[in-house]
Design a protein around this motif. Structure first.
Motif, mmCIF file in Angstrom:
data_model
loop_
_atom_site.group_PDB
_atom_site.id
_atom_site.type_symbol
_atom_site.label_atom_id
_atom_site.label_comp_id
_atom_site.label_asym_id
_atom_site.label_seq_id
_atom_site.Cartn_x
_atom_site.Cartn_y
_atom_site.Cartn_z
ATOM 1 N N ALA A 274 -14.632 11.372 8.525
ATOM 2 C CA ALA A 274 -15.261 10.987 9.940
ATOM 3 C C ALA A 274 -15.621 9.291 9.826
ATOM 4 C CB ALA A 274 -16.573 11.814 10.141
ATOM 5 N N GLU A 275 -16.090 9.065 8.716
ATOM 6 C CA GLU A 275 -16.529 7.620 8.362
ATOM 7 C C GLU A 275 -15.395 6.533 8.463
ATOM 8 O OE1 GLU A 275 -18.077 5.696 4.839
ATOM 9 O OE2 GLU A 275 -19.958 6.235 5.744
ATOM 10 N N LYS A 276 -14.415 6.819 7.866
ATOM 11 C CA LYS A 276 -13.201 6.070 7.703
ATOM 12 C C LYS A 276 -12.242 6.282 8.668
ATOM 13 C CE LYS A 276 -14.673 5.256 3.191
ATOM 14 N NZ LYS A 276 -15.180 3.823 2.975
ATOM 15 N N ARG A 277 -11.760 5.006 9.033
ATOM 16 C CA ARG A 277 -10.944 5.034 10.349
ATOM 17 C C ARG A 277 -9.501 5.117 9.930
ATOM 18 N NH1 ARG A 277 -11.960 0.467 14.770
ATOM 19 N NH2 ARG A 277 -10.520 1.830 15.466
ATOM 20 N N GLN A 278 -8.949 4.681 8.634
ATOM 21 C CA GLN A 278 -7.645 4.694 8.342
ATOM 22 C C GLN A 278 -7.353 5.833 7.409
ATOM 23 O OE1 GLN A 278 -6.136 0.826 7.534
ATOM 24 N NE2 GLN A 278 -7.943 -0.203 8.463
ATOM 25 N N THR A 279 -5.952 6.054 6.961
ATOM 26 C CA THR A 279 -5.401 7.082 6.196
ATOM 27 C C THR A 279 -5.526 6.874 4.807
ATOM 28 O OG1 THR A 279 -4.093 7.750 8.064
ATOM 29 C CG2 THR A 279 -3.630 8.587 5.733
ATOM 30 N N ALA A 280 -6.089 7.697 3.766
ATOM 31 C CA ALA A 280 -6.133 7.729 2.536
ATOM 32 C C ALA A 280 -4.879 8.720 1.990
ATOM 33 C CB ALA A 280 -7.359 8.197 1.817
ATOM 34 N N GLU A 281 -3.955 8.188 1.790
ATOM 35 C CA GLU A 281 -2.612 9.299 1.706
ATOM 36 C C GLU A 281 -2.980 9.979 0.540
ATOM 37 O OE1 GLU A 281 -0.109 9.639 3.368
ATOM 38 O OE2 GLU A 281 0.477 7.938 4.286
ATOM 39 N N GLY A 282 -3.735 9.654 -0.667
ATOM 40 C CA GLY A 282 -3.851 10.701 -1.582
ATOM 41 C C GLY A 282 -4.842 11.822 -1.314
ATOM 42 N N VAL A 283 -5.388 11.877 -0.373
ATOM 43 C CA VAL A 283 -6.201 13.002 0.043
ATOM 44 C C VAL A 283 -5.290 14.142 0.525
ATOM 45 C CG1 VAL A 283 -7.813 13.974 1.813
ATOM 46 C CG2 VAL A 283 -8.167 11.777 0.734
ATOM 47 N N LYS A 284 -4.236 13.691 1.422
ATOM 48 C CA LYS A 284 -3.278 14.644 2.080
ATOM 49 C C LYS A 284 -2.139 14.866 0.949
ATOM 50 C CE LYS A 284 -4.937 14.666 6.298
ATOM 51 N NZ LYS A 284 -3.820 14.225 7.482
ATOM 52 N N SER A 285 -1.842 13.825 0.122
ATOM 53 C CA SER A 285 -0.770 14.305 -0.598
ATOM 54 C C SER A 285 -1.246 14.844 -2.192
ATOM 55 C CB SER A 285 0.061 12.938 -1.035
ATOM 56 O OG SER A 285 0.692 12.419 0.193
ATOM 57 N N CYS A 286 -2.258 15.053 -2.364
ATOM 58 C CA CYS A 286 -2.576 15.568 -3.888
ATOM 59 C C CYS A 286 -2.204 16.876 -4.054
ATOM 60 C CB CYS A 286 -4.233 15.552 -4.218
ATOM 61 S SG CYS A 286 -5.127 16.275 -3.130
ATOM 62 N N ALA A 287 -2.285 17.591 -2.792
ATOM 63 C CA ALA A 287 -1.739 19.071 -3.010
ATOM 64 C C ALA A 287 -0.406 19.432 -3.090
ATOM 65 C CB ALA A 287 -2.181 19.819 -1.759
ATOM 66 N N SER A 288 0.403 18.414 -2.271
ATOM 67 C CA SER A 288 1.725 18.451 -2.345
ATOM 68 C C SER A 288 2.253 17.914 -3.837
ATOM 69 C CB SER A 288 2.547 17.963 -1.374
ATOM 70 O OG SER A 288 2.003 16.543 -1.237
ATOM 71 N N ILE A 289 1.731 16.973 -4.398
ATOM 72 C CA ILE A 289 2.277 16.367 -5.572
ATOM 73 C C ILE A 289 1.906 17.529 -6.670
ATOM 74 C CG2 ILE A 289 1.724 14.661 -7.298
ATOM 75 C CD1 ILE A 289 1.035 12.806 -4.989
ATOM 76 N N LEU A 290 0.802 18.166 -6.586
ATOM 77 C CA LEU A 290 0.547 19.294 -7.594
ATOM 78 C C LEU A 290 1.648 20.326 -7.494
ATOM 79 C CD1 LEU A 290 -1.202 20.406 -9.633
ATOM 80 C CD2 LEU A 290 -2.609 21.344 -7.674
ATOM 81 N N GLU A 291 1.775 20.730 -6.317
ATOM 82 C CA GLU A 291 2.983 21.781 -6.060
ATOM 83 C C GLU A 291 4.180 21.153 -6.632
ATOM 84 O OE1 GLU A 291 5.106 24.387 -2.490
ATOM 85 O OE2 GLU A 291 3.452 22.755 -2.067
ATOM 86 N N LEU A 292 4.514 19.777 -6.316
ATOM 87 C CA LEU A 292 5.966 19.332 -6.844
ATOM 88 C C LEU A 292 5.803 19.588 -8.547
ATOM 89 C CD1 LEU A 292 8.563 17.953 -6.329
ATOM 90 C CD2 LEU A 292 7.205 15.844 -6.162
ATOM 91 N N ALA A 293 4.600 18.977 -8.990
ATOM 92 C CA ALA A 293 4.555 18.908 -10.456
ATOM 93 C C ALA A 293 4.893 20.584 -11.148
ATOM 94 C CB ALA A 293 3.423 18.226 -10.847
ATOM 95 N N ARG A 294 4.325 21.074 -10.397
ATOM 96 C CA ARG A 294 4.124 22.653 -10.880
ATOM 97 C C ARG A 294 5.732 23.443 -10.899
ATOM 98 N NH1 ARG A 294 -1.505 24.932 -8.632
ATOM 99 N NH2 ARG A 294 -2.757 24.421 -10.229
#
Length: 333
Positions: A274-294
């Motif tokens: 709510a405070e930050k106006r720009q995208t922090a890609e790691g917040v969205k991608s951490c789940a998909s990166i973990l899935e890819l690694a597994r």
């Protein structure tokens, strides 16, 4: 001189446009919001890069067809999780000819675990030899201040990589070429997650020993994943790997680092978003990166703990305890 289209009027899309303009190209930017487009046409982008005067070679429009026109290179710089939806409408503009499509995005798609170049090939129907990736230690604010920087242009086709490198070469920005798209994309995606972890440590008041340890072990898991996907490990030791990792993890200009600091100081993900106006890609991608690694049987403990903190409500203190209590092993295993 070339006409180059840039899809994405955020901080990095605009900053990369300034590099292209500095290389003698005419640049047209596609923006989703009319107010941002109007700002760019007035020579500024106050929403994303305040107090920065843009080159007269840069213009903008909300009309994708107008932006592409006769462009020789099309640059994509939108949030990674919105790429597929956007490409559905843009695909007819990318097909045919010998245009090179350049990805500036650093993420792994949720649900499919595809890298951005794979999404471009699938949805945009762009041949692999016409897809390039630009990745390196390139913080947008420093770029528009024309501070010296280097990056990597990765493409399976050497001639296409050279075309893009020539277009973005200036007296302050030095592009190198590579054929290792996988390595460039894995390095760019995973470093955002590691930067969240470093930011969390800083927000908790932990010092440089802790941050250096996270960065080093973060590079180890990035390299493991990259190699499992077919990357050259040397790429992860270069600009698109350790170079980008250091800049993103240590700079207060890094959105992922700043997001992690806020989490380490006790804010929730929702509060920081709510405070930050720009995208922090790691917040969205951490789940998909973990899935890819597994899926590939790769151990990525830092990514796993960041995902626990971001998506499962675990405290950052739990993250530190979990990492330190892991079984001992040889460092290079």
């Amino acid at each position: 001189m070339s006409h180059i289209a840039v899809f994405g009027a955020g901080s990095w899309g605009t900053a990369f446009s300034t590099i292209l303009a500095g290389g003698g190209n005419d640049v047209r930017i596609w923006g989703r919001r009319q107010e941002v487009v109007d700002q760019i046409n007035a020579g500024v982008n106050e929403d994303y890069l305040p107090q920065t005067r843009l080159s007269e070679r840069i213009s903008a429009s909300t009309d994708p067809e107008e932006v592409v026109g006769d462009a020789e290179i099309v640059v994509l710089s939108v949030p990674s999780q919105s790429l597929r939806d956007n490409l559905t409408g843009w695909a007819p503009l990318l097909a045919g000819g010998d245009r090179v499509v350049v990805s500036l995005m650093k993420g792994v798609e949720l649900g499919t675990t595809k890298r951005m170049s794979e999404v471009i090939a699938e949805v945009g129907q762009v041949p692999t030899e016409r897809i390039a990736v630009v990745s390196g230690p390139n913080l947008a604010r420093e770029i528009v201040q024309q501070q010296p920087a280097a990056s990597v242009v990765a493409c399976a086709d050497v001639a296409s990589a050279e075309r893009v490198a020539a277009a973005c070469s200036t007296d302050y920005f030095r592009p190198y070429t590579s054929a290792d798209i996988v390595g460039a994309e894995v390095g760019g995606a995973v470093k955002n997650v590691i930067a969240l972890a470093v930011g969390m440590a800083e927000g908790m008041g932990l010092g440089d020993n802790t941050k250096a340890s996270i960065i080093t072990r973060g590079l180890a898991e990035t390299t493991r994943l990259g190699v499992a996907l077919g990357a050259d490990p040397r790429t992860l030791s270069g600009l698109a790997g350790v170079g980008d990792l250091i800049a993103t993890c240590m700079s207060p200009l890094s959105r992922n680092h700043a997001f992690g600091v806020s989490l380490g100081q006790g804010m929730t993900v929702e509060q920081v978003q709510a405070e930050k106006r720009q995208t922090a890609e790691g917040v969205k991608s951490c789940a998909s990166i973990l899935e890819l690694a597994r899926h590939h049987g790769v151990d990525v403990p830092i990514t796993e703990q960041v995902n626990n903190a971001v998506n499962h409500g675990h405290s950052v203190q739990n993250m530190v305890r979990a990492l330190l209590s892991r079984a001992r092993k040889h460092e290079t295993d």
